[in-house]
Design an enzyme around this catalytic site. Structure first.
Site, PDB file in Angstrom:
ATOM      1  N   TYR A  50      64.806  70.431  36.028  1.00 57.98           N
ATOM      2  CA  TYR A  50      64.291  69.293  36.789  1.00 57.98           C
ATOM      3  C   TYR A  50      64.933  69.224  38.171  1.00 57.98           C
ATOM      4  O   TYR A  50      64.283  68.864  39.159  1.00 57.98           O
ATOM      5  CB  TYR A  50      64.564  67.988  36.025  1.00 57.98           C
ATOM      6  CG  TYR A  50      63.797  66.826  36.604  1.00 57.98           C
ATOM      7  CD1 TYR A  50      62.504  66.532  36.155  1.00 57.98           C
ATOM      8  CD2 TYR A  50      64.347  66.039  37.610  1.00 57.98           C
ATOM      9  CE1 TYR A  50      61.795  65.484  36.701  1.00 57.98           C
ATOM     10  CE2 TYR A  50      63.626  64.987  38.155  1.00 57.98           C
ATOM     11  CZ  TYR A  50      62.361  64.713  37.699  1.00 57.98           C
ATOM     12  OH  TYR A  50      61.639  63.689  38.233  1.00 57.98           O
TER      13      TYR A  50
ATOM     14  N   PHE B 236      43.312  69.217  61.355  1.00 59.67           N
ATOM     15  CA  PHE B 236      42.553  69.422  60.122  1.00 59.67           C
ATOM     16  C   PHE B 236      42.242  68.046  59.541  1.00 59.67           C
ATOM     17  O   PHE B 236      42.956  67.077  59.795  1.00 59.67           O
ATOM     18  CB  PHE B 236      43.348  70.286  59.132  1.00 59.67           C
ATOM     19  CG  PHE B 236      42.585  70.516  57.869  1.00 59.67           C
ATOM     20  CD1 PHE B 236      41.445  71.298  57.871  1.00 59.67           C
ATOM     21  CD2 PHE B 236      42.970  69.905  56.679  1.00 59.67           C
ATOM     22  CE1 PHE B 236      40.704  71.479  56.710  1.00 59.67           C
ATOM     23  CE2 PHE B 236      42.231  70.085  55.512  1.00 59.67           C
ATOM     24  CZ  PHE B 236      41.099  70.870  55.527  1.00 59.67           C
ATOM     25  N   ASP B 237      41.187  67.948  58.716  1.00 66.16           N
ATOM     26  CA  ASP B 237      40.715  66.607  58.313  1.00 66.16           C
ATOM     27  C   ASP B 237      41.752  65.785  57.540  1.00 66.16           C
ATOM     28  O   ASP B 237      41.873  64.581  57.751  1.00 66.16           O
ATOM     29  CB  ASP B 237      39.363  66.651  57.579  1.00 66.16           C
ATOM     30  CG  ASP B 237      39.297  67.670  56.469  1.00 66.16           C
ATOM     31  OD1 ASP B 237      40.280  68.383  56.258  1.00 66.16           O
ATOM     32  OD2 ASP B 237      38.244  67.752  55.808  1.00 66.16           O
TER      33      ASP B 237
ATOM     34  N   ASP C 183      51.211  73.378  61.768  1.00 65.70           N
ATOM     35  CA  ASP C 183      50.339  73.309  60.597  1.00 65.70           C
ATOM     36  C   ASP C 183      49.994  74.748  60.235  1.00 65.70           C
ATOM     37  O   ASP C 183      49.180  75.399  60.894  1.00 65.70           O
ATOM     38  CB  ASP C 183      49.098  72.469  60.920  1.00 65.70           C
ATOM     39  CG  ASP C 183      48.237  72.229  59.688  1.00 65.70           C
ATOM     40  OD1 ASP C 183      48.497  72.868  58.645  1.00 65.70           O
ATOM     41  OD2 ASP C 183      47.304  71.411  59.767  1.00 65.70           O
TER      42      ASP C 183
ATOM     43  N   ALA D 292      48.879  76.777  57.577  1.00 68.25           N
ATOM     44  CA  ALA D 292      48.085  77.347  56.478  1.00 68.25           C
ATOM     45  C   ALA D 292      47.803  78.835  56.691  1.00 68.25           C
ATOM     46  O   ALA D 292      47.901  79.638  55.778  1.00 68.25           O
ATOM     47  CB  ALA D 292      46.782  76.565  56.331  1.00 68.25           C
TER      48      ALA D 292
ATOM     49  N   LYS E 281      46.478  79.267  51.286  1.00 64.81           N
ATOM     50  CA  LYS E 281      45.718  80.200  52.147  1.00 64.81           C
ATOM     51  C   LYS E 281      46.527  81.482  52.317  1.00 64.81           C
ATOM     52  O   LYS E 281      46.554  82.309  51.416  1.00 64.81           O
ATOM     53  CB  LYS E 281      45.424  79.545  53.497  1.00 64.81           C
ATOM     54  CG  LYS E 281      44.288  78.530  53.462  1.00 64.81           C
ATOM     55  CD  LYS E 281      44.717  77.198  53.000  1.00 64.81           C
ATOM     56  CE  LYS E 281      43.676  76.127  53.244  1.00 64.81           C
ATOM     57  NZ  LYS E 281      44.105  74.837  52.697  1.00 64.81           N
TER      58      LYS E 281
HETATM   59  N1  F0G Z   1      45.959  72.119  57.334  1.00 64.52           N
HETATM   60  C1  F0G Z   1      45.015  73.055  57.477  1.00 64.52           C
HETATM   61  C2  F0G Z   1      44.904  73.799  58.759  1.00 64.52           C
HETATM   62  C3  F0G Z   1      44.130  73.323  56.431  1.00 64.52           C
HETATM   63  O1  F0G Z   1      43.191  74.242  56.587  1.00 64.52           O
HETATM   64  C4  F0G Z   1      44.276  72.591  55.233  1.00 64.52           C
HETATM   65  C5  F0G Z   1      43.366  72.813  54.115  1.00 64.52           C
HETATM   66  C6  F0G Z   1      45.286  71.633  55.122  1.00 64.52           C
HETATM   67  C7  F0G Z   1      46.118  71.421  56.194  1.00 64.52           C
HETATM   68  C8  F0G Z   1      45.490  70.805  53.880  1.00 64.52           C
HETATM   69  O2  F0G Z   1      46.000  71.597  52.870  1.00 64.52           O
HETATM   70  O3  F0G Z   1      44.215  71.586  51.113  1.00 64.52           O
HETATM   71  O4  F0G Z   1      46.503  72.437  50.648  1.00 64.52           O
HETATM   72  O5  F0G Z   1      46.113  70.029  50.957  1.00 64.52           O
HETATM   73  N2  F0G Z   1      42.288  73.422  54.226  1.00 64.52           N
HETATM   74  C9  F0G Z   1      41.347  73.753  53.179  1.00 64.52           C
HETATM   75  C10 F0G Z   1      40.150  74.410  53.806  1.00 64.52           C
HETATM   76  C11 F0G Z   1      41.033  72.673  52.227  1.00 64.52           C
HETATM   77  O6  F0G Z   1      39.151  74.552  53.080  1.00 64.52           O
HETATM   78  O7  F0G Z   1      40.184  74.803  54.966  1.00 64.52           O
HETATM   79  P1  F0G Z   1      45.681  71.389  51.321  1.00 64.52           P
END
Ligand code: F0G
Length: 475
Positions: free
Chosen positions: A74, A136-137, A227, A229, A270
């Site tokens: 843990y 990113f969204d 960021d 990914a 990713k």
């Molecule tokens: N930042 C970027 C640039 C991303 O592409 C994503 C996720 C996230 C943050 C959030 O990460 O999904 O692990 O919580 N992108 C996916 C996509 C969902 O389809 O491009 P997460």
């Protein structure tokens, strides 16, 4: 092999997952049942799934094997230290928090950085604005639910699919500085550098731009969060395109990139190739207070900070995936697969954003000029592509961008794109050819494709769960 035109898959496929073939009639019913929203389709009803490259790719044998080494303690797990050591080695960052995925990292650092400004400088968060080459969204969503506005300061050509340039993901540094001055530097709680820039089409950011952004940020005492990914794809583009980097390894370019930020948030699903996992890391002791606050928040949001949202085996798998995702031949193959798809689509007259890292981005605005942005042309194209060939893709346009939370008005979207996202080591060149053929059918019928309107519109991140219906008229 050096002189061959096409680089074949640099791996062997030993585990396969069967997929179902369906009829057009079946798919027409399925997409109506899903409220004309491909997110709401069952995966069993999808033939080629290009919704995302997030956690949907293959993993390597080494990653699989690493799972068995998991220490499931843990606290103080050996697997945590394996992960923190990999982070130190690859990025040069001293402070690590594992999270369940990228947004797990966002739900920690975003409120902490906003609160820090509020507490230290007595500021009102409604006046704050966070800046990015493009949020990113979920990063945008977390910023907004914490009461802070967002502003994207991308380069002018970022969304112009008629213009090619090496680093379309770059910040416009003039716009960045202007935005900082306009808001007042103390009202900018952080700058997010998204590499590669997903929403702009997986476009890379150059080292020169990272450096310039970091210098501006330091001048105004604003932390920069990378960021991350698709960090390895970004490093590959730098190696291929930026002068002075041709002879450098992906590893050394990666190490340099991360000098130009104070922290990193990563969706490890990713480029780090895991099905589930994320990271929040800080460079050094200058971020120790933020790290400490994030660890505290981690306990309630994700889990004890030496496992975050991850089991021990998953931390071991991620430690290996970070390295495996940086393989030179691997990245060369991956980027050439995306380029093959983009070139094939362009050849049949389907205009795309310049080939980027993880996906082909079709310019739906150009393919369906009769559908206005308010009726989501790229989403209509996604529905048509599913009906024609069982291919699931995702809208990156007005539907995704959403409304201004303060005014309720649809935010103006720079382009209506359909993202055909390529999971890692999952689909072959035959699949790419099939996708191109599917588009030739879609193109024939393009003028008859109808726009869409909501039957259900959620308040936040509406594209995931919205339900829509076709409009009565064309456009
Ligand atoms: N930042 C970027 C640039 C991303 O592409 C994503 C996720 C996230 C943050 C959030 O990460 O999904 O692990 O919580 N992108 C996916 C996509 C969902 O389809 O491009 P997460």
């Amino acid at each position: 092999m050096e002189n061959f035109k096409h680089l074949p898959e640099p791996f062997r496929i030993r585990v396969v997952e069967p997929v179902k073939r369906t009829t057009r009639q079946y798919r027409e019913q399925a997409i109506i049942k899903a409220g004309m929203n491909p997110f709401l389709l069952d995966s069993d009803d999808v033939f080629i799934d290009l919704l995302t490259d997030s956690g949907t790719g293959s993993i390597t044998q080494n990653m699989q094997a690493a799972m068995f080494r998991g220490d499931e303690a843990y606290s103080g797990s050996r697997s945590f230290y394996a992960l923190a050591d990999a982070v130190k080695d690859i990025f040069g960052y001293a402070l690590t928090i594992p999270t369940h995925q990228g947004r797990g990292a966002e739900q920690l650092y975003i409120p902490v950085l906003i609160k820090k400004r509020e507490k230290e400088k007595g500021l009102d968060r409604s006046k704050m604005v966070a800046l990015s080459n493009y949020f990113f969204d979920t990063t945008q969503g977390h910023t907004q639910i914490n009461g802070c506005r967002i502003q994207n300061v991308h380069s002018n050509d970022a969304f112009n699919t008629s213009v090619d340039s090496d680093f379309k993901g770059n910040f416009d540094t003039d716009k960045l500085e202007t935005a900082i001055i306009a808001a007042g530097a103390e009202n900018v709680p952080y700058i997010v550098n998204t590499i590669t820039c997903n929403s702009a089409g997986g476009q890379p950011v150059s080292i020169a731009n990272m450096k310039a952004v970091y210098n501006i940020a330091r001048k105004y005492e604003i932390p920069v969060i990378m960021d991350s990914a698709r960090f390895a794809e970004n490093a590959y583009f730098i190696q291929q395109r930026e002068s002075g980097y041709q002879d450098q390894s992906i590893e050394s370019i990666t190490r340099e990139m991360y000098q130009y930020a104070d922290g990193l948030a990563m969706s490890a699903k990713k480029d780090a190739m895991v099905q589930m996992g994320g990271l929040l890391c800080f460079k050094d002791e200058s971020m120790a207070d933020v790290y400490q606050e994030c660890r505290t928040l981690c306990v309630v949001q994700e889990g004890f900070p030496t496992y975050g949202g991850l089991e021990g085996g998953a931390m071991e798998r991620l430690a290996v995936g970070l390295y495996d995702g940086m393989r030179q031949d691997w990245l060369a193959y991956r980027i050439s697969q995306v380029r093959y798809l983009v070139e094939g689509l362009e050849q049949i007259g389907v205009c795309c954003q310049q080939a980027g890292g993880h996906a082909a981005f079709v310019d739906a605005g150009k393919l369906l000029p009769h559908i206005p942005a308010s009726q989501f042309p790229a989403h209509a194209l996604a529905c048509e592509l599913y009906k024609v060939a069982g291919i699931r893709a995702v809208e990156i346009g007005s539907l995704l961008l959403g409304r201004d939370p303060q005014t309720g008005q649809q935010l103006p979207c720079p382009a209506e794109l359909l993202r055909l996202t390529i999971p890692r080591a999952t689909y072959t060149q035959t699949h790419m050819d099939f996708i191109i053929e599917a588009f030739s059918h879609v193109k024939e019928n393009a003028p008859k494709i109808k726009g869409l309107t909501f039957t259900y519109e959620p308040d936040v991140l509406r594209h995931f769960t919205a339900r829509l219906t076709e409009t009565d008229t064309n456009g």
